[in-house]
Design an enzyme around this catalytic site. Structure first.
Site, PDB file in Angstrom:
ATOM      1  N   SER A  88     -34.257  -0.362  -2.402  1.00 15.07           N
ATOM      2  CA  SER A  88     -34.164   0.717  -1.414  1.00 15.07           C
ATOM      3  C   SER A  88     -34.739   0.277  -0.073  1.00 15.07           C
ATOM      4  O   SER A  88     -34.177   0.582   0.981  1.00 15.07           O
ATOM      5  CB  SER A  88     -34.889   1.973  -1.900  1.00 15.07           C
ATOM      6  OG  SER A  88     -34.216   2.536  -2.996  1.00 15.07           O
ATOM      7  N   GLU A  95     -28.512  15.837   1.087  1.00 18.58           N
ATOM      8  CA  GLU A  95     -28.762  15.854  -0.358  1.00 18.58           C
ATOM      9  C   GLU A  95     -27.429  15.985  -1.078  1.00 18.58           C
ATOM     10  O   GLU A  95     -26.660  16.896  -0.803  1.00 18.58           O
ATOM     11  CB  GLU A  95     -29.662  17.039  -0.722  1.00 18.58           C
ATOM     12  CG  GLU A  95     -30.994  17.075   0.007  1.00 18.58           C
ATOM     13  CD  GLU A  95     -31.967  16.009  -0.451  1.00 18.58           C
ATOM     14  OE1 GLU A  95     -31.851  15.524  -1.596  1.00 18.58           O
ATOM     15  OE2 GLU A  95     -32.850  15.653   0.350  1.00 18.58           O
ATOM     16  N   HIS A 114     -40.180   8.494  -0.176  1.00 15.98           N
ATOM     17  CA  HIS A 114     -38.959   8.036   0.495  1.00 15.98           C
ATOM     18  C   HIS A 114     -38.719   8.830   1.778  1.00 15.98           C
ATOM     19  O   HIS A 114     -38.366   8.260   2.809  1.00 15.98           O
ATOM     20  CB  HIS A 114     -37.742   8.160  -0.435  1.00 15.98           C
ATOM     21  CG  HIS A 114     -37.580   7.021  -1.374  1.00 15.98           C
ATOM     22  ND1 HIS A 114     -36.821   5.920  -1.079  1.00 15.98           N
ATOM     23  CD2 HIS A 114     -38.070   6.805  -2.616  1.00 15.98           C
ATOM     24  CE1 HIS A 114     -36.853   5.068  -2.094  1.00 15.98           C
ATOM     25  NE2 HIS A 114     -37.609   5.585  -3.033  1.00 15.98           N
ATOM     26  N   ALA A 121     -31.297  11.859  -5.715  1.00 21.67           N
ATOM     27  CA  ALA A 121     -32.326  12.232  -6.686  1.00 21.67           C
ATOM     28  C   ALA A 121     -32.632  13.718  -6.614  1.00 21.67           C
ATOM     29  O   ALA A 121     -32.518  14.340  -5.563  1.00 21.67           O
ATOM     30  CB  ALA A 121     -33.595  11.428  -6.438  1.00 21.67           C
ATOM     31  N   ARG A 161     -38.873   7.534   6.026  1.00 21.16           N
ATOM     32  CA  ARG A 161     -37.779   7.695   6.984  1.00 21.16           C
ATOM     33  C   ARG A 161     -38.087   8.683   8.099  1.00 21.16           C
ATOM     34  O   ARG A 161     -37.368   8.745   9.091  1.00 21.16           O
ATOM     35  CB  ARG A 161     -36.517   8.153   6.263  1.00 21.16           C
ATOM     36  CG  ARG A 161     -35.918   7.137   5.338  1.00 21.16           C
ATOM     37  CD  ARG A 161     -34.580   7.620   4.794  1.00 21.16           C
ATOM     38  NE  ARG A 161     -34.601   8.978   4.298  1.00 21.16           N
ATOM     39  CZ  ARG A 161     -34.953   9.344   3.081  1.00 21.16           C
ATOM     40  NH1 ARG A 161     -35.341   8.458   2.221  1.00 21.16           N
ATOM     41  NH2 ARG A 161     -34.914  10.613   2.726  1.00 21.16           N
ATOM     42  N   ALA A 220     -37.828  -0.324  -9.066  1.00 16.73           N
ATOM     43  CA  ALA A 220     -38.962  -0.747  -8.235  1.00 16.73           C
ATOM     44  C   ALA A 220     -38.870  -2.210  -7.812  1.00 16.73           C
ATOM     45  O   ALA A 220     -39.879  -2.858  -7.580  1.00 16.73           O
ATOM     46  CB  ALA A 220     -40.291  -0.485  -8.961  1.00 16.73           C
ATOM     47  N   GLY A 236     -30.409  -3.882  -8.226  1.00 18.48           N
ATOM     48  CA  GLY A 236     -31.545  -4.550  -8.842  1.00 18.48           C
ATOM     49  C   GLY A 236     -32.192  -3.611  -9.834  1.00 18.48           C
ATOM     50  O   GLY A 236     -31.702  -2.516 -10.085  1.00 18.48           O
ATOM     51  N   ALA A 240     -29.129  11.229  -0.178  1.00 20.37           N
ATOM     52  CA  ALA A 240     -30.064  11.176  -1.302  1.00 20.37           C
ATOM     53  C   ALA A 240     -29.435  11.822  -2.528  1.00 20.37           C
ATOM     54  O   ALA A 240     -28.838  12.896  -2.432  1.00 20.37           O
ATOM     55  CB  ALA A 240     -31.355  11.895  -0.925  1.00 20.37           C
TER      56      ALA A 240
END
EC number: 2.7.1.156
Length: 178
Positions: A17, A64, A51, A37, A55, A13, A10, A35
């Site tokens: 996620s 990561e 984020h 990012a 979690r 925002a 999508g 992850a």
């Protein structure tokens, strides 16, 4: 029951996620969050922190993998459900580091094909805007389009998210609690 490969895409925002996390939590397996990012500025560091906070204490193990995504995914066993968030950040990292993106995409697709547990993958749909005015942006958009097409083709379930609302494009939407 969560399919072997679920692809959630999508706009920025859009709620993708959040939906992906809910899908992974619906599976009765140990959860691994990969992850992609990197906190390259304050705004991204704040987004990553949100984020992580969402979690924390919720049974997630976070790995990561801003660039080495295929290798990281390959090291996860069958007793796990894996959430990869997101392919767009990973691809951006590859392109900006001037790595061979085509080769890296091929390796990642092979890792998804070989995954032994359910995997939920998040990606941005970037191809619905205007044609970018520079070569680097057009290259990125085209690579993102390729990886999204390849992921959709191999996924058992493909869900588009718009304004927080999921639309199942392929397969059946897994049941979500609550």
């Amino acid at each position: 029951m969560l399919p072997r490969l679920t692809f959630v895409l999508g706009g920025a925002a859009s709620g993708k996620s959040n939906l992906a996390e809910r899908l992974a939590k619906s599976c009765d397996k140990t959860r691994v969050y990969i992850a992609t990012a990197q906190p390259l500025d304050g705004e991204m560091a704040a987004k990553i922190a949100l984020h992580v906070e969402a979690r924390s204490g919720d049974g997630w193990r976070t790995l990561e993998a801003p660039v080495e995504l295929a290798d990281t995914l390959g090291g996860i066993g069958a007793g796990h459900v894996t959430l990869v968030d997101c392919l767009t950040m990973w691809l951006s990292n590859l392109v900006l580091s001037e790595r061979d993106a085509e080769r890296e995409i091929d390796a990642l697709l092979a890792a998804f094909d070989a995954a032994t547990g359910p995997v939920v993958v998040v990606s941005n749909e970037v191809g619905q805007g205007i044609v970018p005015d520079n070569a680097l942006s057009r290259r990125f958009r085209n690579l993102q389009g390729r990886i999204n097409r390849e992921m959709a083709a191999r996924s058992d379930c493909v869900v588009a998210v718009m304004a927080g609302l999921p639309l199942c494009l392929k397969g059946a939407m897994p049941d979500l609690p609550g």
